[in-house]
Design an enzyme around this catalytic site. Structure first.
Site, PDB file in Angstrom:
ATOM      1  N   GLU A   1      -3.886   4.426   8.223  1.00  0.00           N
ATOM      2  CA  GLU A   1      -3.256   3.268   8.863  1.00  0.00           C
ATOM      3  C   GLU A   1      -3.405   3.284  10.374  1.00  0.00           C
ATOM      4  O   GLU A   1      -3.672   2.250  10.976  1.00  0.00           O
ATOM      5  CB  GLU A   1      -1.739   3.276   8.590  1.00  0.00           C
ATOM      6  CG  GLU A   1      -1.301   2.632   7.314  1.00  0.00           C
ATOM      7  CD  GLU A   1       0.200   2.468   7.279  1.00  0.00           C
ATOM      8  OE1 GLU A   1       0.904   3.498   7.259  1.00  0.00           O
ATOM      9  OE2 GLU A   1       0.679   1.325   7.268  1.00  0.00           O
TER      10      GLU A   1
ATOM     11  N   LYS B   1      -0.783   7.475   6.066  1.00  0.00           N
ATOM     12  CA  LYS B   1      -0.412   7.455   7.486  1.00  0.00           C
ATOM     13  C   LYS B   1      -1.660   7.615   8.348  1.00  0.00           C
ATOM     14  O   LYS B   1      -1.845   6.904   9.325  1.00  0.00           O
ATOM     15  CB  LYS B   1       0.583   8.586   7.837  1.00  0.00           C
ATOM     16  CG  LYS B   1       1.977   8.436   7.287  1.00  0.00           C
ATOM     17  CD  LYS B   1       2.824   7.378   7.958  1.00  0.00           C
ATOM     18  CE  LYS B   1       2.716   6.023   7.333  1.00  0.00           C
ATOM     19  NZ  LYS B   1       3.563   5.687   6.220  1.00  0.00           N
TER      20      LYS B   1
ATOM     21  N   TRP C   1       0.227 -13.295  12.611  1.00  0.00           N
ATOM     22  CA  TRP C   1      -0.653 -12.439  11.813  1.00  0.00           C
ATOM     23  C   TRP C   1      -1.484 -13.422  11.009  1.00  0.00           C
ATOM     24  O   TRP C   1      -0.988 -14.069  10.095  1.00  0.00           O
ATOM     25  CB  TRP C   1       0.166 -11.533  10.904  1.00  0.00           C
ATOM     26  CG  TRP C   1      -0.649 -10.545  10.131  1.00  0.00           C
ATOM     27  CD1 TRP C   1      -1.055  -9.310  10.546  1.00  0.00           C
ATOM     28  CD2 TRP C   1      -1.139 -10.694   8.795  1.00  0.00           C
ATOM     29  NE1 TRP C   1      -1.782  -8.692   9.561  1.00  0.00           N
ATOM     30  CE2 TRP C   1      -1.847  -9.515   8.461  1.00  0.00           C
ATOM     31  CE3 TRP C   1      -1.071 -11.702   7.824  1.00  0.00           C
ATOM     32  CZ2 TRP C   1      -2.471  -9.319   7.228  1.00  0.00           C
ATOM     33  CZ3 TRP C   1      -1.690 -11.501   6.598  1.00  0.00           C
ATOM     34  CH2 TRP C   1      -2.369 -10.320   6.320  1.00  0.00           C
TER      35      TRP C   1
ATOM     36  N   ARG D   1       5.780  -7.865  13.384  1.00  0.00           N
ATOM     37  CA  ARG D   1       5.477  -8.721  12.235  1.00  0.00           C
ATOM     38  C   ARG D   1       4.066  -9.300  12.276  1.00  0.00           C
ATOM     39  O   ARG D   1       3.584  -9.878  11.308  1.00  0.00           O
ATOM     40  CB  ARG D   1       6.481  -9.874  12.172  1.00  0.00           C
ATOM     41  CG  ARG D   1       7.900  -9.434  11.987  1.00  0.00           C
ATOM     42  CD  ARG D   1       8.825 -10.629  11.954  1.00  0.00           C
ATOM     43  NE  ARG D   1       8.587 -11.453  10.792  1.00  0.00           N
ATOM     44  CZ  ARG D   1       9.129 -11.246   9.600  1.00  0.00           C
ATOM     45  NH1 ARG D   1       9.959 -10.254   9.426  1.00  0.00           N
ATOM     46  NH2 ARG D   1       8.854 -12.047   8.591  1.00  0.00           N
TER      47      ARG D   1
ATOM     48  N   GLU E   1       0.875  10.023   0.809  1.00  0.00           N
ATOM     49  CA  GLU E   1       1.555   9.422   1.956  1.00  0.00           C
ATOM     50  C   GLU E   1       0.932   9.914   3.268  1.00  0.00           C
ATOM     51  O   GLU E   1       0.773   9.148   4.216  1.00  0.00           O
ATOM     52  CB  GLU E   1       3.064   9.722   1.881  1.00  0.00           C
ATOM     53  CG  GLU E   1       3.899   9.215   3.043  1.00  0.00           C
ATOM     54  CD  GLU E   1       3.845   7.699   3.253  1.00  0.00           C
ATOM     55  OE1 GLU E   1       3.338   6.959   2.413  1.00  0.00           O
ATOM     56  OE2 GLU E   1       4.300   7.275   4.332  1.00  0.00           O
TER      57      GLU E   1
ATOM     58  N   HIS F   1     -13.038  16.763 -10.347  1.00  0.00           N
ATOM     59  CA  HIS F   1     -13.587  15.688 -11.173  1.00  0.00           C
ATOM     60  C   HIS F   1     -14.285  14.621 -10.334  1.00  0.00           C
ATOM     61  O   HIS F   1     -14.505  13.513 -10.825  1.00  0.00           O
ATOM     62  CB  HIS F   1     -12.472  15.054 -12.019  1.00  0.00           C
ATOM     63  CG  HIS F   1     -11.855  16.020 -12.977  1.00  0.00           C
ATOM     64  ND1 HIS F   1     -12.536  16.559 -14.042  1.00  0.00           N
ATOM     65  CD2 HIS F   1     -10.625  16.608 -12.991  1.00  0.00           C
ATOM     66  CE1 HIS F   1     -11.751  17.399 -14.694  1.00  0.00           C
ATOM     67  NE2 HIS F   1     -10.581  17.458 -14.072  1.00  0.00           N
TER      68      HIS F   1
ATOM     69  N   ASN G   1       6.133 -19.294   9.772  1.00  0.00           N
ATOM     70  CA  ASN G   1       5.790 -18.023   9.132  1.00  0.00           C
ATOM     71  C   ASN G   1       5.712 -18.302   7.636  1.00  0.00           C
ATOM     72  O   ASN G   1       6.670 -18.808   7.054  1.00  0.00           O
ATOM     73  CB  ASN G   1       6.880 -16.979   9.415  1.00  0.00           C
ATOM     74  CG  ASN G   1       6.727 -15.740   8.540  1.00  0.00           C
ATOM     75  OD1 ASN G   1       5.609 -15.351   8.201  1.00  0.00           O
ATOM     76  ND2 ASN G   1       7.836 -15.125   8.174  1.00  0.00           N
ATOM     77  N   GLY G   2       4.578 -17.948   7.023  1.00  0.00           N
ATOM     78  CA  GLY G   2       4.422 -18.185   5.583  1.00  0.00           C
ATOM     79  C   GLY G   2       3.060 -18.799   5.307  1.00  0.00           C
ATOM     80  O   GLY G   2       2.172 -18.786   6.170  1.00  0.00           O
TER      81      GLY G   2
ATOM     82  N   CYS H   1       4.406 -13.547  10.148  1.00  0.00           N
ATOM     83  CA  CYS H   1       4.494 -13.841  11.571  1.00  0.00           C
ATOM     84  C   CYS H   1       5.958 -13.730  11.990  1.00  0.00           C
ATOM     85  O   CYS H   1       6.852 -13.628  11.160  1.00  0.00           O
ATOM     86  CB  CYS H   1       3.997 -15.246  11.826  1.00  0.00           C
ATOM     87  SG  CYS H   1       2.371 -15.538  11.118  1.00  0.00           S
TER      88      CYS H   1
ATOM     89  N   LYS I   1       4.135  -5.330   9.762  1.00  0.00           N
ATOM     90  CA  LYS I   1       5.242  -4.557   9.211  1.00  0.00           C
ATOM     91  C   LYS I   1       5.770  -5.160   7.918  1.00  0.00           C
ATOM     92  O   LYS I   1       6.111  -4.466   6.980  1.00  0.00           O
ATOM     93  CB  LYS I   1       6.360  -4.516  10.249  1.00  0.00           C
ATOM     94  CG  LYS I   1       7.527  -3.657   9.858  1.00  0.00           C
ATOM     95  CD  LYS I   1       7.194  -2.214  10.050  1.00  0.00           C
ATOM     96  CE  LYS I   1       8.282  -1.297   9.566  1.00  0.00           C
ATOM     97  NZ  LYS I   1       7.750   0.054   9.343  1.00  0.00           N
TER      98      LYS I   1
END
Ligand code: AGP
Length: 616
Positions: free
Chosen positions: A495, A492, A75, A27, A488, A511, A101-102, A2, A611
């Site tokens: 996400e 992207k 968050w 965040r 990557e 395979h 935050n935590g 957060c 983030k």
């Protein structure tokens, strides 16, 4: 993950708190709130599920008055993103307000104890125990001293926290503290500020102070900041950070979204990073805390990272093994932390790659590596971040603030940073001569111009994005270091566009993943003019034979690929195979962005993500 802000001073608090939250919204963005206290001791709060923009509207009609306050953008971890679970949370008397935050790991036990003592809870959050604990201390042993009450309360917590606390009984006093979650404070002529990171503070100062775990800072309206440690002793010389970028670096500056801005900033970021790195000792990397002899004796490198930074690690492995001929293991931090036996040598070097420098899994892994006696070198973007502070040496990639949740410029800058490390190691251990290192360095300096050329070809990505319309899934393929480009690119896409995207080394396709392919299924094939070109072209043929629509990422002039693919994202020729991943990824970043925008999504704030992933 957060965002936390706090202010006490001469101005009305709510405007800066809202602006600060807007800056920290990367965040977390599922709910937000502020609480201010007036000089006469009235607490006034506004909070809601949703984004800071919604909070701003509500705050403007509620008009909370007060020159001291705290704010939070959430968050969710404990409790759904609802109005009631949004921060700030208050104690039972409604006098003490807290943002956090935590994660408080022992909150259930504490909640049971508090409820048994008569406390009533209104939310499903772990955070709500904190104001109640502070209240007990305030009314009891701390006897009206807010910093002492916070110290007493936090002594009972287990887990991680960055807290900002205000109290109606001491208007104007703001107390902040941290343990495992980031928090910085700043003193200015118009008051004192606190925030989860330096970004919101860049508009008010260029000088901030970093709190250490368990330090408690008391901020007062005259701008004074008194920091004490866990035992109440005054901390005389807190760590200072100078913000070396302009506040405008964290603003859109004419771009429609931060992702677009950050993708475009890559050439300049790489130029900054490379500038001045070639010196009389070869590659200048003073950030390393190892002597040349110690570097020469490194016989194993362990790279620890998560997500996009993990992908950088895979490319770094290719560079270090090829140039310095030192064996490299790349580990997902979250996996490494629970691997019971992990073997290191007496000369193992650990490299942690983390844009934010605050990723909980990565920090835990770095501490474990340090505990095993390894020298820890961090490659990060955030000045003064925990990874930087706890490592033996730190390379700041200087990419400037990365606001969009999907990492773009940090990916390429971290990659080039790891190339510098590979060259430095190669020179130190004698696997490359100075001339060879210099030649590779000069190759790297071509990256910014090639990136500019790729950026100028964004229309190709826009056109290719149309092939993803009405699709639910896609496959990304590549070989060797470009299997990582495929990983990557797929990350992207998933996400920000919420399309399922699977990435595989092209030779592995047969395979299993080949079973996915049917008519019009999109396959992105990264197929530069390299030593595995023919092999990858064969894999493209295999996809086409099953009806796939193939989008190639290829080197200019490749007629074979042009004939096979529905669209080609062209990349100018590169001097070294390791340069291709650094420039070709720009096409895949742009492709993901166009696909997401086509679908109407907010590319900067994808659902469920944040983030800075500061929880395990
Ligand atoms: C990248 O686009 C992601 N948002 C995510 O995978 C990120 O790279 C990961 O969480 C690691 O973050 P860090 O680099 O800050 O440690």
């Amino acid at each position: 993950m957060c965002g936390v802000v706090g202010y006490t001073g001469t101005k009305q608090a709510s405007e800066w708190l809202l602006d600060g939250l807007q800056t920290l919204e990367y965040r977390g963005y599922d709910s937000a709130g502020i609480q201010v206290v007036s000089s006469s001791g009235n607490l006034h709060g506004v909070k809601c599920a949703g984004r800071v923009a919604t909070l701003r509207e509500r705050a403007h009609s509620a008009n909370p008055v007060g020159t001291c306050g705290i704010g939070h953008t959430r968050w969710a971890t404990h409790g759904a993103p609802t109005d009631g679970n949004a921060h700030p949370h208050l104690d039972g008397s409604g006098r003490i307000a807290v943002v956090h935050n935590g994660i408080i790991e022992n909150y259930q036990k504490l909640k049971r104890e508090l409820m048994a003592a008569g406390h009533t809870f209104l939310s499903d959050t772990d955070t709500e125990v904190i104001p109640h604990l502070i209240q007990e201390a305030w009314d009891g042993p701390a006897k009206g001293d807010l910093a002492a009450a916070v110290r007493n309360a936090t002594d009972r917590l287990e887990g991680s926290w960055a807290l900002a606390v205000i109290c109606a009984d001491c208007p104007g006093t703001l107390v902040v503290t941290r343990n495992g979650s980031p928090l910085v404070v700043a003193s200015t002529p118009d008051g004192a500020y606190a925030a989860s990171d330096v970004m919101p503070l860049a508009s008010v100062t260029s000088h901030v102070l970093q709190l250490n775990d368990r330090d408690i800072a008391t901020l007062t309206p005259d701008g004074a900041i008194r920091i004490t440690d866990r035992d109440g002793r005054v901390v005389d010389h807190p760590t200072a950070i100078d913000i070396d970028w302009d506040a405008s670096a964290a603003k859109l500056g004419g771009y429609s979204d931060f992702m677009a801005k950050e993708i475009s900033e890559q050439p300049e970021a790489i130029e900054r990073l490379l500038s001045g790195r070639l010196g009389k000792h070869g590659i200048e990397l003073d950030e390393l805390s190892l002597t040349r002899e110690e570097l020469a004796s490194v016989d194993k490198v362990v790279i620890i990272a998560c997500g996009t930074s993990y992908h950088v690690g895979l490319i770094a492995k290719a560079a270090i093994e090829r140039w310095a001929r030192v064996p490299v293991s790349v580990e997902y931090a979250s996996e490494f932390n629970y691997t019971e036996e992990y073997l290191v040598t007496d000369h193992t070097m650990c490299v942690v790659i983390t844009q934010s420098g605050e990723t909980a899994d990565t920090l835990t892994a770095a501490r474990r590596m340090k505990g095993m006696g390894c020298n820890v070198f961090a490659i990060t973007n955030v000045l003064g971040s925990t990874a930087a502070r706890e490592s033996d040496g730190t390379l700041y990639i200087q990419a400037g603030p990365e606001v969009a949740v999907a990492s773009t410029k940090a990916y390429t800058a971290q990659m080039v940073g790891s190339y510098l490390l590979a060259l430095r190691l190669a020179l130190a251990n004698g696997n490359m001569s100075r001339d060879e290192v210099e030649k590779h360095y000069r190759d790297l300096t071509q990256i910014p111009d090639i990136m500019r050329e790729v950026l100028a070809r964004r229309w190709q990505d826009k056109q290719a994005a149309r092939l993803f319309r009405n699709q639910r899934s896609a496959l990304f393929l590549g070989r060797n270091c470009n299997s990582t480009t495929a990983y990557e690119g797929a990350l992207k896409l998933k996400e920000i566009s919420y399309l399922h995207a699977e990435a595989y080394p092209a030779g592995e396709m047969k395979h299993g993943p080949i079973a996915l392919i049917e008519g019009s299924f999109p396959v992105v094939a990264v197929v530069p003019a390299d030593h595995v070109h023919d092999k990858t072209v064969s894999n493209i043929q295999e996809c086409l034979a099953r009806g796939a629509v193939v989008i190639g990422v290829a080197t200019d002039g490749d007629e074979r690929v042009a004939k096979l693919c529905s669209e080609v994202l062209w990349v100018p020729p590169v001097a070294d195979e390791l340069i291709f991943p650094a420039v070709a990824i720009i096409h895949l970043q742009l492709l993901a962005r166009y696909v997401a925008r086509d679908r109407g999504y907010d590319v900067d704030k994808p659902r469920n993500l944040a983030k800075s992933v500061t929880v395990e």
